[in-house]
Design a protein around this motif. Structure first.
Motif, mmCIF file in Angstrom:
data_model
loop_
_atom_site.group_PDB
_atom_site.id
_atom_site.type_symbol
_atom_site.label_atom_id
_atom_site.label_comp_id
_atom_site.label_asym_id
_atom_site.label_seq_id
_atom_site.Cartn_x
_atom_site.Cartn_y
_atom_site.Cartn_z
ATOM 1 N N GLY A 12 0.891 -1.187 0.045
ATOM 2 C CA GLY A 12 -0.077 0.083 0.121
ATOM 3 C C GLY A 12 0.772 1.402 -0.122
ATOM 4 O O GLY A 12 2.072 1.261 -0.209
ATOM 5 N N SER A 13 0.170 2.442 0.375
ATOM 6 C CA SER A 13 0.973 3.646 0.328
ATOM 7 C C SER A 13 1.863 3.718 1.362
ATOM 8 O O SER A 13 1.453 3.207 2.483
ATOM 9 C CB SER A 13 0.029 4.764 0.107
ATOM 10 N N GLY A 14 2.940 4.507 1.281
ATOM 11 C CA GLY A 14 3.764 4.625 2.587
ATOM 12 C C GLY A 14 5.376 4.243 2.183
ATOM 13 O O GLY A 14 5.590 4.350 0.863
ATOM 14 N N TRP A 15 6.178 4.428 3.182
ATOM 15 C CA TRP A 15 7.445 4.264 3.080
ATOM 16 C C TRP A 15 8.124 3.087 3.870
ATOM 17 O O TRP A 15 7.391 2.766 5.028
ATOM 18 C CB TRP A 15 8.374 5.312 3.368
ATOM 19 N N ALA A 16 9.127 2.477 3.666
ATOM 20 C CA ALA A 16 9.626 1.297 4.407
ATOM 21 C C ALA A 16 11.233 1.614 4.444
ATOM 22 O O ALA A 16 11.819 2.174 3.438
ATOM 23 C CB ALA A 16 9.228 0.136 3.814
ATOM 24 N N TRP A 17 11.848 1.099 5.324
ATOM 25 C CA TRP A 17 13.401 0.936 5.244
ATOM 26 C C TRP A 17 13.913 -0.257 4.703
ATOM 27 O O TRP A 17 13.404 -1.243 4.857
ATOM 28 C CB TRP A 17 13.744 1.326 6.860
ATOM 29 N N ARG A 18 15.020 0.055 3.815
ATOM 30 C CA ARG A 18 15.831 -1.236 3.324
ATOM 31 C C ARG A 18 17.356 -1.132 3.659
ATOM 32 O O ARG A 18 17.613 0.221 3.351
ATOM 33 C CB ARG A 18 15.461 -1.223 1.909
ATOM 34 N N PRO A 19 17.869 -1.966 4.159
ATOM 35 C CA PRO A 19 19.400 -1.971 4.143
ATOM 36 C C PRO A 19 20.081 -1.862 2.848
ATOM 37 O O PRO A 19 19.492 -2.685 1.863
ATOM 38 C CB PRO A 19 19.686 -3.425 4.957
ATOM 39 N N VAL A 20 21.119 -0.923 2.768
ATOM 40 C CA VAL A 20 21.932 -1.027 1.682
ATOM 41 C C VAL A 20 23.143 -1.233 1.749
ATOM 42 O O VAL A 20 24.069 -1.447 0.715
ATOM 43 C CB VAL A 20 21.784 0.660 1.057
ATOM 44 N N ALA A 21 23.772 -1.412 3.093
ATOM 45 C CA ALA A 21 25.116 -1.832 3.362
ATOM 46 C C ALA A 21 25.204 -2.476 4.799
ATOM 47 O O ALA A 21 24.559 -1.943 5.693
ATOM 48 C CB ALA A 21 26.061 -0.510 3.353
ATOM 49 N N ARG A 22 26.127 -3.412 4.893
ATOM 50 C CA ARG A 22 26.211 -4.050 6.074
ATOM 51 C C ARG A 22 27.831 -4.285 6.141
ATOM 52 O O ARG A 22 28.453 -4.835 5.333
ATOM 53 C CB ARG A 22 25.744 -5.667 6.452
ATOM 54 N N ASP A 23 28.443 -3.470 6.814
ATOM 55 C CA ASP A 23 29.937 -3.493 7.319
ATOM 56 C C ASP A 23 30.498 -3.148 8.376
ATOM 57 O O ASP A 23 29.941 -2.089 8.972
ATOM 58 C CB ASP A 23 30.554 -2.563 5.989
ATOM 59 N N ALA A 24 31.354 -3.703 8.898
ATOM 60 C CA ALA A 24 31.844 -3.478 10.367
ATOM 61 C C ALA A 24 32.297 -1.948 10.415
ATOM 62 O O ALA A 24 32.453 -1.545 11.322
ATOM 63 C CB ALA A 24 32.825 -4.589 10.705
ATOM 64 N N LEU A 25 32.876 -1.597 9.363
ATOM 65 C CA LEU A 25 33.312 -0.292 9.326
ATOM 66 C C LEU A 25 32.430 0.803 9.463
ATOM 67 O O LEU A 25 32.626 1.880 10.091
ATOM 68 C CB LEU A 25 34.139 -0.057 7.878
ATOM 69 N N LEU A 26 31.106 0.558 9.419
ATOM 70 C CA LEU A 26 30.071 1.410 9.461
ATOM 71 C C LEU A 26 29.477 1.440 11.003
ATOM 72 O O LEU A 26 28.582 2.301 11.454
ATOM 73 C CB LEU A 26 28.971 1.107 8.666
ATOM 74 N N ALA A 27 30.050 0.421 11.700
ATOM 75 C CA ALA A 27 29.621 0.376 13.328
ATOM 76 C C ALA A 27 30.167 1.129 13.967
ATOM 77 O O ALA A 27 31.273 1.214 14.398
ATOM 78 C CB ALA A 27 29.672 -1.165 13.650
ATOM 79 N N ARG A 28 29.532 2.204 14.408
ATOM 80 C CA ARG A 28 30.082 3.296 15.280
ATOM 81 C C ARG A 28 28.953 4.310 15.709
ATOM 82 O O ARG A 28 27.693 4.211 15.502
ATOM 83 C CB ARG A 28 31.178 4.218 14.400
ATOM 84 N N ALA A 29 29.170 4.748 16.784
ATOM 85 C CA ALA A 29 28.303 5.780 17.476
ATOM 86 C C ALA A 29 28.979 7.250 17.801
ATOM 87 O O ALA A 29 30.166 7.481 17.968
ATOM 88 C CB ALA A 29 27.756 5.458 18.514
#
Length: 288
Positions: A12-29
């Protein structure tokens, strides 16, 4: 890393989230993530729970290939709780933050053409904040930022916060803070957005969201018609709507993948790098 995408027919109408990358280099806060020339630059941050020493690495994510790589630039500073902005389509300027021992108000820039980090110099007359962390830097021109957020440590917080204009000069590698006369609620860990005001002669206003116990956004600055020319980042790469009156620009419609001729409406706002774009909802032609 994920993106908001339009739904399939069954959803239906609306938005959803889709992962585009999975990499340990991106894991940070408590890092920064800034779009420059079509790539995302992740700078510093804390790499593990309970960590107190900020990372000094820089990771570049290319959305076209879906690949993340660590940048081997010389002089990368250890930083967390900072903010970063693109300047001149070439420099990535990191403003303030925690270096592992103190809060800073300095500017350090990555020259993406030369692949080196540079410590820029404060000019005479510079009036910097006591030290910045969990603040925001919002571009009002290619060489001017509005800086809002925590100054100093937790024990030095006041009932109000200050707004600073930060002027950058890439050719001289210098910067200069100027404290503005207005005050805002003391806040940190908030978000900021530069929005165009409605009306026949639209201006712009800077809104701050969250970071304190206020339930409503706070107006931290206002510019009359013509004072701010464009939201567009220099040398392209980011597109945004010129108005927020309930219509979506053609570029946003195409970016969202709206089928030709499909009915659509503006649903919300979306941050793309430094720019603010509209998100688009539409209804499939075979659905009521």
């Amino acid at each position: 890393m994920a993106v908001a995408v339009p739904p399939g027919r069954a959803a239906g109408s609306g938005w959803a989230w889709r992962p585009v990358a999975r990499d340990a280099l991106l894991a940070r806060a408590f890092h920064s993530c800034t779009e420059l020339q079509g790539r995302f630059y992740l700078v510093g941050g804390l790499l593990a729970g309970g960590e107190r020493e900020p990372s000094s690495d820089t990771v570049v994510f290319d959305p076209a290939s879906g690949q993340a790589v660590r940048l081997g630039a010389r002089g990368s500073p250890p930083r967390s709780h900072h903010d970063a902005v693109p300047v001149g389509g070439r420099w990535l300027c990191v403003v303030g933050g925690w270096d592992g021992s103190r809060r800073l108000a300095t500017v350090t820039a990555l020259d993406t053409e030369c692949g080196v980090w540079e410590a820029w110099t404060a000019t005479p007359g510079d009036c910097p904040p006591a030290g910045l962390s969990s603040h925001t830097c919002t571009g009002i021109s290619d060489r001017e930022l509005q800086v809002a957020g925590r100054e100093g440590g937790i024990h030095t917080q006041r009932r109000y916060g200050s707004i600073y204009t930060l002027r950058l000069d890439p050719s001289a590698r210098t910067y200069c803070y100027k404290q503005e006369g207005c005050h805002i609620a003391s806040r940190s860990g908030h978000c900021a957005a530069l929005l165009q005001t409605p009306g026949p002669h639209p201006g712009h206003q800077l809104l701050l969201f969250g970071g304190c116990n206020l339930a409503e956004p706070e107006v931290a600055g206002h510019w009359s018609h013509g004072k701010i020319k464009s939201f567009l980042s220099p040398q392209g790469g980011t597109t945004c709507c010129s108005s927020f009156d309930g219509t979506a620009c053609k570029a946003c419609e195409q970016w969202a993948g709206v089928p030709e001729g499909a009915p659509w409406t503006t649903a919300s706002l979306m941050f793309c790098g430094r720019a603010l774009c509209c998100a688009v909802w539409w209804r499939n032609s075979d659905q009521s």
